[in-house]
Design a protein around this motif. Structure first.
Motif, short mmCIF file in Angstrom:
data_model
loop_
_atom_site.label_atom_id
_atom_site.label_comp_id
_atom_site.label_asym_id
_atom_site.label_seq_id
_atom_site.Cartn_x
_atom_site.Cartn_y
_atom_site.Cartn_z
N LEU A 67 -13.33 0.95 -54.16
CA LEU A 67 -14.79 1.35 -54.92
C LEU A 67 -15.73 0.28 -54.08
O LEU A 67 -15.77 -0.24 -53.29
N GLY A 68 -17.11 0.73 -54.53
CA GLY A 68 -18.21 -0.22 -54.11
C GLY A 68 -18.91 0.78 -52.94
O GLY A 68 -18.52 0.60 -51.98
N SER A 69 -20.12 1.17 -53.31
CA SER A 69 -21.10 2.06 -52.42
C SER A 69 -22.29 1.37 -51.84
O SER A 69 -22.45 1.74 -50.79
N ASP A 70 -22.82 0.67 -52.58
CA ASP A 70 -24.14 0.04 -52.02
C ASP A 70 -23.84 -1.25 -51.49
O ASP A 70 -23.37 -2.29 -52.00
N ILE A 71 -23.85 -1.39 -49.96
CA ILE A 71 -23.23 -2.42 -49.30
C ILE A 71 -24.48 -2.98 -48.37
O ILE A 71 -25.49 -2.42 -47.95
N ALA A 72 -24.37 -4.30 -48.10
CA ALA A 72 -25.13 -4.83 -47.13
C ALA A 72 -24.51 -5.73 -46.50
O ALA A 72 -23.36 -6.52 -46.94
N GLY A 73 -24.50 -5.75 -45.12
CA GLY A 73 -23.85 -6.62 -44.11
C GLY A 73 -24.29 -6.69 -42.83
O GLY A 73 -25.37 -6.25 -42.52
N ARG A 74 -23.29 -6.86 -41.97
CA ARG A 74 -23.72 -6.71 -40.30
C ARG A 74 -22.57 -5.90 -39.90
O ARG A 74 -21.46 -5.74 -39.99
N VAL A 75 -23.27 -5.18 -38.78
CA VAL A 75 -22.50 -4.28 -37.98
C VAL A 75 -21.44 -5.02 -36.97
O VAL A 75 -21.62 -5.84 -36.36
N GLU A 76 -20.24 -4.67 -37.30
CA GLU A 76 -19.04 -4.93 -36.55
C GLU A 76 -18.56 -4.31 -35.29
O GLU A 76 -18.34 -4.67 -34.02
N ALA A 77 -18.77 -2.94 -35.58
CA ALA A 77 -18.46 -1.90 -34.45
C ALA A 77 -19.20 -0.61 -34.68
O ALA A 77 -19.49 -0.31 -35.92
N VAL A 78 -19.20 0.24 -33.64
CA VAL A 78 -20.01 1.62 -34.06
C VAL A 78 -19.00 2.80 -33.15
O VAL A 78 -18.42 2.28 -32.30
#
Length: 323
Positions: A67-78
């Motif tokens: 679960l967990g929908s509201d996230i904040a972080g850094r892009v690892e890959a695209v």
């Protein structure tokens, strides 16, 4: 990677920490190293599988284990089709469809994410996407001299809604349990009501009612509205939502009052305006408690039992307070 998973609907003690593979992004997706995620009512409902619409992803067992929908972080890959982000970018967004925020990494559609403002910590940014969209759209009809009631006003969306309605010039009545009355006053509520000791549908009349979880009858809501008033609910039991969509529609036509469900639109353009107001000091973000990833079950219980004042944040790796 470490993640908090569950394989059957029920209470938080069904969850456990487990090592699972890092997800791979599809062409239109972004792999995010999750630094913080906030808890929403949708997480509590998906954990319990109730109301019934929370089981749409899996009738007998959860369709998504994390679960967990509201996230904040850094892009690892695209993914190969992603154009707006690149590795290292700081992002935040509402990943309601895919979830996965209670883990070290999560994949999200490019369209669900926005660049995190440098002025917000990762924890603060994680509180906004879903709650901001609900609060902004739910208070759109607030205005000078309008009487607004917010039920469930002490939680995440409600805390933002109080402030937005007050900034619009409305007279705000906030409803929640007794432990939250002082907190709601501090946000600017003109009147506060303990739902356990007073029936808010016998107060009013109100021009706008924003109800975070509908439990009362359509006729009780109609009674609380003034002529031309509008009632909007965000969630609740399926039976109650169907009643609002059917009986409520008929009652509205007959009495000159509008009763319905708030059709919340999600995505950056629906939460970024509130982020700008927070950065400008016009709206406050209140984080009640921060829990480490290992304590997601305890955090969900704290939130689901109605104790949280504002938002509850999961600090995945100890960096949630960093901007």
């Amino acid at each position: 990677m470490r993640a908090v998973v569950y394989d059957e609907y029920g209470p938080p003690d069904r969850m456990r920490v487990e090592e699972i593979p890092v997800p791979a992004p599809r062409p239109d997706q972004v792999l995010v190293e999750v630094i913080a995620t906030s808890i929403n009512l949708s997480d509590w409902e998906s954990l319990r599988g109730s109301p019934f619409y929370a089981r749409f992803g899996g009738l007998r067992r959860p369709g998504r284990r994390v679960l967990g929908s509201d996230i904040a972080g850094r892009v690892e890959a695209v993914g190969s089709d992603v154009t707006r982000f690149r590795p290292g970018d700081e992002v935040y967004g509402d990943n309601l469809i895919h979830k996965g925020g209670f883990a070290q990494f999560a994949v999200a559609p490019e369209s669900a994410l926005a660049h995190k403002p440098p002025g917000l910590t990762f924890g603060e940014a994680s509180t906004l996407p879903q709650a901001a969209a609900i609060a902004l759209q739910g208070t759109a009809d607030a205005g000078p001299e309008r009487r607004v009631l917010i039920n469930g006003a002490g939680g995440g969306s409600g805390s933002f809604a109080i402030q937005l309605a007050k900034r619009a010039g409305a007279h705000v009545t906030a409803v929640d349990n007794a432990a939250k009355l002082g907190y709601m006053r501090s946000l600017g509520a003109d009147r506060v009501i303990d739902h356990r000791s007073e029936d808010f549908t016998r107060t009013g009349p109100y021009d706008l009612i924003l109800d975070m979880v509908a439990h009362r009858s359509v006729f009780a809501y109609r009674r609380a509205l003034g002529r031309g008033g509008r009632y909007l609910c965000v969630g609740g039991p399926v039976r109650k939502l169907l009643e609002i969509l059917t009986v409520g529609t008929v009652a509205a036509r007959v009495t000159g009052r509008r009763i319905g469900v708030l059709p919340v639109s999600l995505g950056p353009k629906y939460f970024q305006p509130l982020a700008e107001q927070c950065l400008a000091g016009e709206v406050d973000i209140h984080i009640d408690r921060t829990f480490p990833l290992d304590e997601v079950p305890r955090a969900l219980a704290f939130h689901g039992e109605g104790h949280a004042l504002g938002k509850v944040v999961i600090d995945v790796d100890g960096r949630a307070r960093q901007a």
